[in-house]
Design a protein around this motif. Sequence first.
Motif, PDB file in Angstrom:
ATOM      1  N   GLY A 181      18.930  64.983  46.953  1.00 37.90           N
ATOM      2  CA  GLY A 181      17.310  64.582  46.615  1.00 37.90           C
ATOM      3  C   GLY A 181      17.101  63.429  47.665  1.00 37.90           C
ATOM      4  O   GLY A 181      17.464  63.503  48.943  1.00 37.90           O
ATOM      5  N   VAL A 182      16.176  62.434  47.156  1.00 35.17           N
ATOM      6  CA  VAL A 182      15.961  61.377  48.009  1.00 35.17           C
ATOM      7  C   VAL A 182      16.829  60.237  47.675  1.00 35.17           C
ATOM      8  O   VAL A 182      16.860  59.521  46.580  1.00 35.17           O
ATOM      9  CB  VAL A 182      14.591  61.081  47.594  1.00 35.17           C
ATOM     10  N   GLN A 183      17.639  59.682  48.319  1.00 38.50           N
ATOM     11  CA  GLN A 183      18.620  58.630  48.528  1.00 38.50           C
ATOM     12  C   GLN A 183      18.076  57.163  49.171  1.00 38.50           C
ATOM     13  O   GLN A 183      17.735  57.312  50.323  1.00 38.50           O
ATOM     14  CB  GLN A 183      19.835  58.853  48.941  1.00 38.50           C
ATOM     15  N   GLU A 184      17.766  56.203  48.319  1.00 31.39           N
ATOM     16  CA  GLU A 184      17.281  54.997  49.068  1.00 31.39           C
ATOM     17  C   GLU A 184      18.286  53.993  49.267  1.00 31.39           C
ATOM     18  O   GLU A 184      19.120  53.723  48.293  1.00 31.39           O
ATOM     19  CB  GLU A 184      15.972  54.350  48.218  1.00 31.39           C
ATOM     20  N   ILE A 185      18.522  53.734  50.593  1.00 28.73           N
ATOM     21  CA  ILE A 185      19.576  52.626  50.897  1.00 28.73           C
ATOM     22  C   ILE A 185      18.991  51.671  51.516  1.00 28.73           C
ATOM     23  O   ILE A 185      18.448  51.559  52.667  1.00 28.73           O
ATOM     24  CB  ILE A 185      20.706  53.358  51.782  1.00 28.73           C
ATOM     25  N   ASN A 186      19.138  50.277  50.995  1.00 31.52           N
ATOM     26  CA  ASN A 186      18.659  49.146  51.700  1.00 31.52           C
ATOM     27  C   ASN A 186      19.717  48.060  52.154  1.00 31.52           C
ATOM     28  O   ASN A 186      20.641  47.824  51.434  1.00 31.52           O
ATOM     29  CB  ASN A 186      17.642  48.280  50.701  1.00 31.52           C
ATOM     30  N   PHE A 187      19.741  47.736  53.399  1.00 28.91           N
ATOM     31  CA  PHE A 187      20.835  46.675  54.058  1.00 28.91           C
ATOM     32  C   PHE A 187      20.261  45.182  54.138  1.00 28.91           C
ATOM     33  O   PHE A 187      19.065  45.002  54.685  1.00 28.91           O
ATOM     34  CB  PHE A 187      21.075  47.148  55.198  1.00 28.91           C
TER      35      PHE A 187
END
Length: 267
Positions: A124-130
Amino acid sequence: MKRIFNSAAIAAVMLSAASCSLFQIDNYDAPEETIKGKVVDRDGNPVLTDQGSEGIRVRLVETSWEGNTNPIDFYCRPDGTFTNTKVFEADYNVRVDGPFIPIVRETADGTPIEDLSWNGHVKGVQEINFVVDPFLKVEIVGIPQASAGQIVAKVKVDRATSKEDFRKAIEPLGNYDESFTNITDIQLFVSYSSSVGYRARDTRWSNKIEYSGTSFDKNLGQPVEISSIGAIPSGRKVWVRAAARINYSTVNNKRWNYSEPIEVYVP
């Protein structure tokens, strides 16, 4: 004669089978999962940089099967956000590299120091913040002034990571050099495009100031005046953006930290 005929027949059958396999329809589903996210500093501010290979690289490596080392690379937008809507469902390791302290670090002999990359299953939609530590903070002070086809801007550069913290993070990697923290140049990029930067600059008007050794240090935190070159046609709106970089490469590039873009009317 019969033996020769049989051999030829067998060869024809094999060739026919091989030919069919070449024209088989690929029945795998097209990739339709999404990876999206952003790269920010410790205060939550976006890490502004260029687009393309001079900016922030996002690297995906599928970890669903052991031994895979083939990466999928794409790049952040100038505002530090990224999106890839053509990813297969699978397990991945995701990392970013840009004008900030590397989030994956190991010693020269391969001993891990720190690994802030992301590992997980994408569906699906995977959000990844760094969250990263940029090298520099760059801003344009006030409103750039335009007159007689020239734009004058005041650019302020500060260290977002101190020399001491930079050294603590980078020296264990090996081959450390004191010159890594030297600020080598500031840039004033000018373009008709709001994506103004090194990749989207007009070379007729963009300008730079270069510095040797530690000569820029006296200007840290102080506005430095830089002007465009050439003559920008009157009655036009252009975009300007300032940038600066240190003498250290991440993924074989010395990458700029950027200011916000500003639209300027040239009377």
